[in-house]
Design an enzyme around this catalytic site. Structure first.
Site, mmCIF file in Angstrom:
data_model
loop_
_atom_site.group_PDB
_atom_site.id
_atom_site.type_symbol
_atom_site.label_atom_id
_atom_site.label_comp_id
_atom_site.label_asym_id
_atom_site.label_seq_id
_atom_site.Cartn_x
_atom_site.Cartn_y
_atom_site.Cartn_z
ATOM 1 N N LYS A 76 -17.138 -2.944 -24.889
ATOM 2 C CA LYS A 76 -15.766 -3.200 -24.440
ATOM 3 C C LYS A 76 -14.756 -2.983 -25.569
ATOM 4 C CE LYS A 76 -13.243 -7.001 -22.127
ATOM 5 N NZ LYS A 76 -13.288 -8.468 -21.884
ATOM 6 N N SER B 279 -12.145 -9.328 -17.336
ATOM 7 C CA SER B 279 -11.515 -8.257 -18.049
ATOM 8 C C SER B 279 -12.495 -7.183 -18.529
ATOM 9 C CB SER B 279 -10.759 -8.835 -19.256
ATOM 10 O OG SER B 279 -11.659 -9.453 -20.141
ATOM 11 N N SER C 276 -14.825 -13.249 -17.874
ATOM 12 C CA SER C 276 -14.620 -11.802 -17.992
ATOM 13 C C SER C 276 -15.882 -10.964 -18.042
ATOM 14 C CB SER C 276 -13.747 -11.496 -19.210
ATOM 15 O OG SER C 276 -12.411 -11.834 -18.927
#
Lengths: 469, 472
Positions: B81, B157, B181
């Site tokens: 990420k 996220s 997330s």
């Protein structure tokens, strides 16, 4: 026969096992000494003689039958008034707390009872443990048995004074910014603030993950015996570390050789008593004789930033008291506590969040320090025990010295294990403490260092002091 | 032959060993999928196919005769990420306000461990700005889409990581989880995802969200997540909250099943209003719980009593105040580039007042204590992962919310407050064919037990791939 009040927990246990003394005899001796000495030092604010003797008789039967529950079975222990004991009010040194008795033991107390220890008394604290000396609106001034004019330090000053004076060989204190280590230093004891989470606690403290429950004793071995008991798991602490079944007494014997020691005399730009500096420097270099390499180094994080972040954490937590108690009663708080709580209210959100960020940076800096050094040595406190009843010692120019305790709180912020071990007496005959810290989860190493140091530097102390009324 | 890009990592490495497949072939297959799907999904903030192939060739040598493999997942293509620092690759935190020029000189612990393990880093997956919301879009790279239905969000996220993982653009994905997330996008995108016990996977640099922040694996099989944990969950001095090194082998006891385990099933965690939970979600979770009973677990319906404390309010106060300070650290020019929703949340946080925030910090401890006492009775707790399935893209939150209130994901955020391990595993599809997640929670440091329970469920309810993954 030995004066049982002078015996360590380990010695008591040995005498019990051999049948040379009994828990009832030891308990009676401690109670008698408490009657004689406590009025002068005001270390214990509640003594349960009847309950203690009952427990001692039960313990005596267990020892006779060879069914002792642990090495602490039948050993008298006092508990700081911030820690819950079933059936006793958790008074917190405050006039504002509930009179109602606690309905459950805190984890450390529960473990000690399960181990057969005799929870015989409650020891004094500053109100809510908010300051590093011990006087409170509820119980008045607690005094140092080495010199009744002086403070035993705090906030676990009752515990420190009691153990030093022979009112039980071991005690439970709490440490949110140094409150186990400061009184251990001032009273000539070994006291450990373990890695945060190592000793389960409940209920959650006002000061959150700064607060630790810890052992105080006259020897490292007794602290280790206590850790074997109080480090056991308790479901009520959400921060408790997984049980690792460390045998802290066994680990005391391990080697100290070849350890890298970082000696930090000052954490920053703060004054230090000349005798404290001399004794602690000597003690640090004594680790060379134990086979360690000792380097004089600087603290890894700016002192002013660390100090500010701690104060913001501390005072903003204390302000909760103003929310939890009705305003009409705020005047009953220790004026020092009230002023600090009100200062806490004045912080902005930015102050509080910044302090959290600084705390993480400080913890990281110490973590990296402990990659280079196995042990950190420093003074525990920068001054000698000062006048009882005062919040601060006198500074060099007649001003109060607000920087008298610059060392301990950094390891509350960083969560590292840290202990105080006696390293000598000042010319006035007052104890000085050596501060020993290590990387996370190396609690056993801290105690081992304390034990090895004490063993190699014996006769540092005269016989146990009697309090001067 | 099966497409190597969709093959579980644990099977891939077996093929590597018998030299029936090579890391280069796998990496090429993943790159082919990126070329095919990424234009529709928009899952990557940065791609490095050349670097990946270089790493794959190096791994290939290690798998050859006489070579020494670096770990059990050497040569497996992975994605990380955009919130995690990677040496030589930009980390933009999904933000136009970060410096596009770097320097990108250091790996975060998790990136370093995965590189030392010989994995092949394909690129950085998308995140909303500083991971501030449970969906994935940003002014930096646009909107990321859900491979199950392109007009839906993959969640966030870590939405880029989930979208990529679901269709084989990488075999393993790393996400971060401050309120859900990892688990939200895995729930919405039909993957397994684990938020480990806090700090079990070391975190550095320290997050603006403090100990709410976690790093975890996102995978198509549970075993792959366990293999990742064996690499990621190793101590690093840079995380001051790092846990004791227990040298846990997350595959040990992995196949032991759930027979005899004490499990609490809580349909609403004791505080989520029942009408907020989609009926398909409630039904699928109920059915999944029956599977655990069939497998021999001792399941009872029970919920923690949080004594009126609402984890949603507590978490909101934490993260809103944290983003308030985060945003203040940027110049007005930079702030003008930031997501208006994030700025609004920050403004909200700045107005909370420190007394409210200090109170929330205390309440977090109380919730954690109450949950701990509850969990002492059980090995595991089962809940829905989310009250709903994937909603439309380009909304900041479910139910038309503005995202300032993160309370739409109550099941996940509770365990960020308490720091317990919590995973999500797909447990069915809703009436529109969108994935539903079952959340599996345990006590602190019992991550291996969560994996073991998820694996037991997976054996009888394997995780399906989205139809899109087969359209290559």
């Amino acid at each position: 026969m030995t004066d049982l009040t002078q015996a360590s927990a380990a010695e008591l246990s040995r005498l019990y096992r051999k049948g040379k003394a009994s828990p009832v005899e030891a308990m009676k001796a401690v109670l008698a000494r408490t009657d004689r000495v406590n009025p002068a030092i005001n270390a214990l604010c509640r003594v349960d003689a009847e309950g203690a003797l009952k427990a001692a008789r039960r313990s005596e039967r267990r020892w006779r039958k060879g069914e002792a529950l642990s090495a602490l079975d039948g050993v008298p222990v006092s508990i700081k008034e911030l820690v819950r004991v079933k059936g006793w009010p958790a008074t917190m040194g405050s006039r504002l707390t509930e009179e109602a008795p606690a309905d459950a033991d805190a984890p450390a107390v529960a473990r000690l009872r399960e181990a057969g220890a005799i929870v015989f008394a409650q020891s004094t604290s500053s109100e809510y443990g908010h300051k590093g000396v011990t006087d409170s609106p509820l119980h008045g001034i607690t005094r140092n048995p080495w010199n009744g004019e002086r403070t035993p330090g705090g906030s676990s000053g009752g515990a420190g004074a009691a153990v030093a004076a022979g009112l039980g060989p071991i005690a439970i204190g709490t440490d949110g910014g140094g409150s186990v280590r400061i009184p251990s230093s001032f009273c000539g004891l070994v006291g450990l603030k373990a890695t945060f989470g190592r000793v389960p606690a409940w209920p959650p403290s006002l000061t959150g993950d700064l607060a630790n429950t810890g052992p105080m004793a006259r020897t490292a071995l007794d602290c280790a015996l206590m850790m074997n008991v109080i480090a056991r798991p308790d479901a009520r602490d959400a921060h408790a570390l997984p049980a690792d079944d460390t045998d802290y007494t066994r680990k005391l014997g391990g080697k100290l050789r070849k350890l890298r020691v970082g000696f930090v005399l000052r954490f920053g730009d703060h004054p230090i008593d000349i005798e404290v500096a001399a004794l602690v420097t000597k003690a640090a270099h004594a680790f060379e004789k134990l086979g360690c390499t000792v380097e004089e180094v600087e603290a890894p994080f700016p002192y002013a930033d660390a100090s500010r972040a701690f104060v913001v954490h501390w005072l903003s937590a204390l302000q909760r008291l103003l929310q939890l108690h009705p305003e009409s009663r705020h005047s009953e708080f220790d004026p020092n506590l009230l002023a600090q709580a009100k200062a806490g209210q004045r912080y902005t959100l930015q102050d509080v969040v910044n302090a959290q960020v600084t705390r993480r940076e400080l913890a990281l800096a110490w973590n990296l320090f402990f990659e280079r050094y196995d042990l950190m040595l420093s003074p525990t406190v920068a001054v000698q025990p000062f006048e009882a009843g005062k919040n601060l010692p006198d500074g060099p120019e007649g001003k109060a010295n607000i920087l008298w305790s610059p060392y301990t709180a950094q390891f509350n912020m960083s969560r590292h294990p840290a202990a105080s071990v006696p390293c000598g007496l000042s010319r006035q005959g007052l104890p000085i403490g050596l501060h020993i810290a290590a990387g996370h989860y190396r609690d056993a190493l801290v105690l081992r260092a304390a034990a090895h140091y004490a063993e190699a530097n014996p006769a540092t102390f005269p016989a146990l002091p009697e309090a001067k009324p | 032959m099966t497409d190597l890009a969709m093959m579980p990592a644990h099977e891939l490495v077996r093929l590597y060993k018998s030299r029936k497949a090579s890391p280069v072939e796998t990496t090429r297959a993943a790159i082919a999928r990126i070329e095919a799907f990424n234009p529709q999904l928009n899952a990557f903030q940065h791609l490095d196919p050349d670097g990946a192939l270089r790493a794959a060739r190096a791994s290939e040598k290690r798998w050859k005769k006489g070579g020494k493999r670096l770990s059990a997942i050497d040569g497996v293509p992975i994605t990380i990420k955009d919130m995690v620092l990677t040496k030589g690759m930009p980390t933009r935190m999904g933000s136009l306000a970060t410096d596009p020029d770097g320097p990108w000189t250091v790996d975060a612990p998790v990136a370093q461990r995965l590189r030392e393990a010989g994995t092949v880093l394909l690129g950085k997956t998308t995140s909303p700005e500083y991971g501030w919301k449970g969906v994935t879009d940003s002014a930096l790279f646009g909107t990321t889409h859900n491979p199950w239905k392109l007009d839906r969000t993959p969640g966030g996220s870590s939405g880029g990581g989930a979208a990529a993982e679901a269709v084989g653009m990488g075999s393993l994905a790393v996400g971060t989880d401050g309120a859900g997330s990892v688990r939200i996008p895995c729930g919405f995108s039909g993957l397994f995802g684990l938020k480990p016990t806090q700090a079990r996977v070391p975190l550095w640099p320290t997050s603006a969200q403090g100990t709410l922040s976690h790093i975890g694996p996102m995978t198509r099989t549970v075993r792959d997540a366990a293999m990742m944990m064996n690499v990621m969950a190793r101590p690093d001095s840079r995380d001051p909250y790092g846990r004791p090194d227990d040298e846990e082998d997350y595959l040990k006891g992995f196949d032991k099943g759930v027979k005899g385990l004490r499990i609490a099933y809580s349909p609403n965690l004791g505080f989520v209003e029942k009408e907020k939970i989609d009926r398909d979600v409630a039904q699928a979770v109920e059915n999944a719980v029956k599977v655990f009973r069939t497998l021999g677990a001792r399941v009872v319906e029970d919920s923690p009593d949080l004594m009126g404390l609402d984890p949603r309010r507590i978490l909101n106060a934490h993260w809103q105040s944290n983003v308030a300070i985060l945003v203040k650290g940027f110049s007005p020019e930079k702030r003008a580039l930031m997501d208006p929703g994030l700025l609004k949340a920050a403004e909200h946080g700045a107005n909370l007042g420190q007394e409210a925030v200090v109170a929330a910090i205390h309440q977090r401890q109380q919730v954690a204590t109450l949950m701990n006492i509850f969990m002492a009775k059980y090995d595991l707790l089962l809940t829905p992962t989310l009250p709903m399935t994937a909603f439309a893209v380009n909304q900041n939150a479910a139910w038309g919310g503005d995202g300032i209130d993160i309370g739409w994901t109550p099941f996940t955020l509770t365990f960020n407050l308490t720091r317990q391990p919590a995973a999500t595993i797909p447990c069915g599809l809703d009436r529109e064919g969108l994935p539903i997640g079952l959340q599996i929670v345990s006590g602190h440091a019992r991550d291996a037990l969560v994996l073991r329970a998820a694996a037991a469920y997976e054996r009888v309810r394997p995780i399906p791939a989205p139809p899109m993954a087969h359209q290559i």
